[in-house]
Write a protein that holds these residues in place. Structure first.
Motif, PDB file in Angstrom:
ATOM      1  N   VAL A 263       6.469 -17.178  17.120  1.00 37.41           N
ATOM      2  CA  VAL A 263       6.872 -15.858  17.624  1.00 37.41           C
ATOM      3  C   VAL A 263       5.743 -14.861  17.400  1.00 37.41           C
ATOM      4  N   ALA A 264       5.162 -14.871  16.177  1.00 35.41           N
ATOM      5  CA  ALA A 264       4.071 -13.948  15.867  1.00 35.41           C
ATOM      6  C   ALA A 264       2.852 -14.229  16.737  1.00 35.41           C
ATOM      7  N   GLN A 265       2.564 -15.496  16.979  1.00 38.95           N
ATOM      8  CA  GLN A 265       1.418 -15.844  17.819  1.00 38.95           C
ATOM      9  C   GLN A 265       1.616 -15.343  19.254  1.00 38.95           C
ATOM     10  N   ILE A 266       2.829 -15.512  19.756  1.00 37.61           N
ATOM     11  CA  ILE A 266       3.132 -15.031  21.113  1.00 37.61           C
ATOM     12  C   ILE A 266       2.991 -13.516  21.177  1.00 37.61           C
ATOM     13  N   CYS A 267       3.470 -12.823  20.152  1.00 35.38           N
ATOM     14  CA  CYS A 267       3.386 -11.362  20.134  1.00 35.38           C
ATOM     15  C   CYS A 267       1.932 -10.890  20.113  1.00 35.38           C
ATOM     16  N   LEU A 268       1.110 -11.550  19.312  1.00 34.06           N
ATOM     17  CA  LEU A 268      -0.309 -11.191  19.278  1.00 34.06           C
ATOM     18  C   LEU A 268      -0.973 -11.441  20.630  1.00 34.06           C
ATOM     19  N   TYR A 269      -0.593 -12.547  21.272  1.00 39.42           N
ATOM     20  CA  TYR A 269      -1.133 -12.836  22.605  1.00 39.42           C
ATOM     21  C   TYR A 269      -0.747 -11.733  23.594  1.00 39.42           C
ATOM     22  N   LEU A 270       0.528 -11.348  23.593  1.00 41.49           N
ATOM     23  CA  LEU A 270       1.005 -10.329  24.532  1.00 41.49           C
ATOM     24  C   LEU A 270       0.320  -8.986  24.296  1.00 41.49           C
ATOM     25  N   LEU A 271       0.133  -8.627  23.041  1.00 42.76           N
ATOM     26  CA  LEU A 271      -0.511  -7.355  22.719  1.00 42.76           C
ATOM     27  C   LEU A 271      -1.981  -7.359  23.147  1.00 42.76           C
ATOM     28  N   THR A 272      -2.602  -8.510  23.031  1.00 39.91           N
ATOM     29  CA  THR A 272      -4.000  -8.617  23.459  1.00 39.91           C
ATOM     30  C   THR A 272      -4.089  -8.626  24.984  1.00 39.91           C
ATOM     31  N   GLU A 273      -3.191  -9.358  25.617  1.00 41.37           N
ATOM     32  CA  GLU A 273      -3.190  -9.443  27.080  1.00 41.37           C
ATOM     33  C   GLU A 273      -2.917  -8.079  27.704  1.00 41.37           C
TER      34      GLU A 273
ATOM     35  N   ASN B 283      -3.845  -5.328  26.388  1.00 46.10           N
ATOM     36  CA  ASN B 283      -4.963  -4.481  25.952  1.00 46.10           C
ATOM     37  C   ASN B 283      -4.583  -3.489  24.857  1.00 46.10           C
ATOM     38  N   TYR B 284      -3.437  -3.708  24.177  1.00 42.45           N
ATOM     39  CA  TYR B 284      -3.173  -2.919  22.973  1.00 42.45           C
ATOM     40  C   TYR B 284      -4.223  -3.266  21.918  1.00 42.45           C
ATOM     41  N   ILE B 285      -4.632  -4.517  21.925  1.00 39.44           N
ATOM     42  CA  ILE B 285      -5.771  -4.948  21.104  1.00 39.44           C
ATOM     43  C   ILE B 285      -6.890  -5.292  22.084  1.00 39.44           C
TER      44      ILE B 285
ATOM     45  N   ILE C  88     -13.258 -19.456  21.257  1.00 37.45           N
ATOM     46  CA  ILE C  88     -12.943 -18.112  21.738  1.00 37.45           C
ATOM     47  C   ILE C  88     -12.329 -18.203  23.134  1.00 37.45           C
ATOM     48  N   ILE C  89     -11.231 -17.464  23.334  1.00 38.32           N
ATOM     49  CA  ILE C  89     -10.532 -17.444  24.628  1.00 38.32           C
ATOM     50  C   ILE C  89     -10.559 -16.013  25.153  1.00 38.32           C
ATOM     51  N   ASP C  90     -11.275 -15.795  26.247  1.00 32.60           N
ATOM     52  CA  ASP C  90     -11.383 -14.461  26.846  1.00 32.60           C
ATOM     53  C   ASP C  90     -10.284 -14.311  27.895  1.00 32.60           C
ATOM     54  N   LEU C  91      -9.432 -13.298  27.718  1.00 29.98           N
ATOM     55  CA  LEU C  91      -8.320 -13.099  28.653  1.00 29.98           C
ATOM     56  C   LEU C  91      -8.723 -12.338  29.916  1.00 29.98           C
ATOM     57  N   ASP C  92      -9.981 -11.966  30.024  1.00 32.23           N
ATOM     58  CA  ASP C  92     -10.459 -11.346  31.254  1.00 32.23           C
ATOM     59  C   ASP C  92     -10.619 -12.439  32.306  1.00 32.23           C
ATOM     60  N   LEU C  93      -9.592 -12.617  33.135  1.00 31.90           N
ATOM     61  CA  LEU C  93      -9.565 -13.735  34.071  1.00 31.90           C
ATOM     62  C   LEU C  93     -10.648 -13.648  35.139  1.00 31.90           C
ATOM     63  N   SER C  94     -11.187 -12.431  35.329  1.00 35.48           N
ATOM     64  CA  SER C  94     -12.237 -12.293  36.344  1.00 35.48           C
ATOM     65  C   SER C  94     -13.496 -13.045  35.948  1.00 35.48           C
ATOM     66  N   ARG C  95     -13.614 -13.423  34.650  1.00 35.11           N
ATOM     67  CA  ARG C  95     -14.796 -14.154  34.193  1.00 35.11           C
ATOM     68  C   ARG C  95     -14.687 -15.650  34.489  1.00 35.11           C
TER      69      ARG C  95
END
Length: 531
Positions: A117-127, A129-131, A151-158
């Motif tokens: 649950v915590a991992q999903i929340c961190l992912y959502l906050l990063t996706e 752009n809160y982080i 390292i996983i970059d969530l900027d899909l344009s890359r």
């Protein structure tokens, strides 16, 4: 740029025993300060109050391994680590309180530790752009306790492949909204492109304006199908023309009624809003809706609840809304016929569909589409011969072709020609008959006195008259009228050039009038009946 890592303490993985053997085991959080290729300037360790002892040991080991890393801790106090709402709220509060500086720091979010649950929340906050950072995943290795990281970059344009897939999805969505028609009008294409984005990203009401026949209803249906394809709607499309709703029938049709609500209400009725639950409600001609119905509709949009006619208990419906109108709703508000608060609520996304005349370059591809649609329904092939097609398109593009009902006129025109096509071929004779039919249908809408151009038929051949633009016909008719009311060409010239003649060094108005009439093969004597 400084490197900053944000991560949750792993109650199990970071524990690895409190004894000396912990230094021999892989511990995800500790391992992050052991990589020469990833120098860590700052580490923010999030942990629960019950994990203070483990946090102290972990921070101590990290400082021993990487003395130059600034390590701070932050408490996240949720009662149930598996409660999504509690965990997300705590982590969101952290992001709002932390002073991110992406201009100076490179942020990484460690998602290997903590509950799922915590991992999903961190992912959502990063996706979201809160982080403002990238994700960091660690894993053990067969040798040593350092492990590895990725390292996983969530900027899909890359990511070229992913970006191209998103672009294709967008192109497919835009093409779908246009019914696969290769439209050429740049403004219309930009409009549809934005509608595609809004349709996928927003569930807010959408207002489609434009004249009758511009395609509002068809576009609303395509938006519904697109949303359904993308899994945003599970319910049905409910479409209603508000111009057909009056009095109790309007309330009952939209909001339903209970048994006995009014005379003739022998059975309860669900209502269209309820039928659109989890789906899309398209209210066409919303400007025709009464003020009482508008008030109830506003509440249904905002609160998702309403009261059926004659009832005393609320019911709900979670629908998405598209409304259409060919009226100026701002003028309706000024005249007291439309609620200003309802207009404000449905006016978030407003799109004006242009009439066919304003995107005439799209006529030919739409002609092909209408012909294809006819063939699908009729079950046989129909096509123009080359000369007939050229003849029809020349008429369609001419200024005199009004296309008053827009695409409805085009649809009706194609249906008539295709139906009359012997052997599936639309010939010049069929096109000529259709052109005359359209001209006759539009003749009552031409502005100005209906007899204004009748006089031209007396002095010009029918073929020559057909080739004149409406502008030239109207102008020439007025010139003929002045000539017939004048005693001679000089007097007619003075009347026609009453303003510009004063600016001329030579006031030969007769010559100017003579030259104008010659453009049409006419003389003053001919137009004035020899007077």
């Amino acid at each position: 740029m400084k490197t900053v890592i944000i991560g949750l303490l792993g109650a199990r993985l970071d524990h690895a025993g409190f004894g000396r053997k912990r230094h021999e085991r892989w511990r995800p959080t500790v391992s992050l300060v052991m990589h020469d290729s990833l120098p860590v300037d700052e580490f923010v360790l999030l942990h629960h109050p019950e994990e203070r002892e483990l946090a102290g040991i972990t921070v101590g080991d990290m400082r021993e391994l990487s003395p130059l890393t600034n390590i701070t801790t932050h408490l996240v106090d949720y009662a149930d680590p598996w409660d999504f709402e509690q965990v997300y709220s705590q982590l969101l509060d952290f992001t709002r309180g932390y002073a991110f500086d992406p201009e100076q720091n490179e942020y990484y979010v460690h998602i290997t530790t903590g509950t799922h649950v915590a991992q999903i929340c961190l992912y959502l906050l990063t996706e979201a752009n809160y982080i403002p950072g990238k994700l960091l995943q660690t894993s053990p290795s067969k040798e040593g306790n350092q492990g590895s990281y990725r390292i996983i970059d969530l900027d899909l344009s890359r990511y070229d492949q992913i970006a191209s897939r998103f672009e294709k999805e967008a192109r497919d969505g835009i093409a779908y909204l246009k019914s696969g028609i290769e439209t050429r009008n740049p403004a219309f294409n930009r409009l549809i492109s934005q509608i595609e984005q809004v349709s996928i990203k927003s569930s807010a009401p959408m207002l489609l304006t434009g004249p009758t026949g511009a395609g509002k209803s068809r576009l609303a249906k395509r938006i519904y199908e697109l949303k359904k394809q993308r899994g945003q709607l599970t319910g049905r499309l409910v479409e209603v023309n508000c111009a057909t709703l009056r009095g109790d029938n309007a309330m009952s049709a939209l909001f339903g009624h209970v048994k006995g609500a009014f005379t003739g209400a022998l059975n309860p009725r669900t209502g269209l809003l309820r039928e659109a639950d989890k789906g899309l409600l398209f209210l066409d001609e919303i400007g025709e809706l009464g003020l009482d119905e508008q008030a109830m509709l506003l509440r249904a949009i905002e609160d998702k609840v309403f009261t059926p006619l004659g009832g005393d208990r609320e019911t709900g419906s979670d629908f998405q809304l598209i409304v259409g109108t060919n009226r100026n709703l701002y003028e309706q508000v000024r005249n007291g016929r439309f609620r200003e608060d309802l207009l404000a609520r449905i006016n978030l996304w407003t799109y004006q569909l242009p009439p066919l005349k304003q995107r005439i370059e799209d006529f030919e591809p739409n002609l092909e589409h209408e012909l294809q649609q006819f063939m699908v329904k009729a079950g046989y092939k129909v096509s123009f011969n080359k000369a007939a097609r050229t003849q029809y398109l020349a008429f369609a593009y001419a200024p005199g072709a009004l296309w008053r009902a827009n695409f409805r006129d085009l649809n009706s025109s194609v249906t008539r020609m295709a139906t009359l096509a012997t052997g599936g071929r639309i010939t010049e004779d069929i096109v000529e008959g259709e052109i005359e039919r359209l001209k006759q249908a539009w003749s009552g809408f031409v502005e100005g006195p209906p007899v204004a151009t009748d006089s031209l038929a007396e002095i010009l051949p029918a073929e020559a008259l057909r080739e004149l633009d409406l502008f030239d016909r109207m102008q020439l008719a007025e010139v003929v009228k002045v000539c017939r009311e004048s005693r001679n060409m000089a007097e007619a010239g003075r009347k026609l050039y009453n303003a510009s003649r004063n600016l001329k060094t030579s006031m030969n108005d007769s010559h100017r009038l003579k030259q104008y009439l010659l453009r049409f093969g006419l003389t003053f004597q001919a137009v004035s009946n020899g007077d």
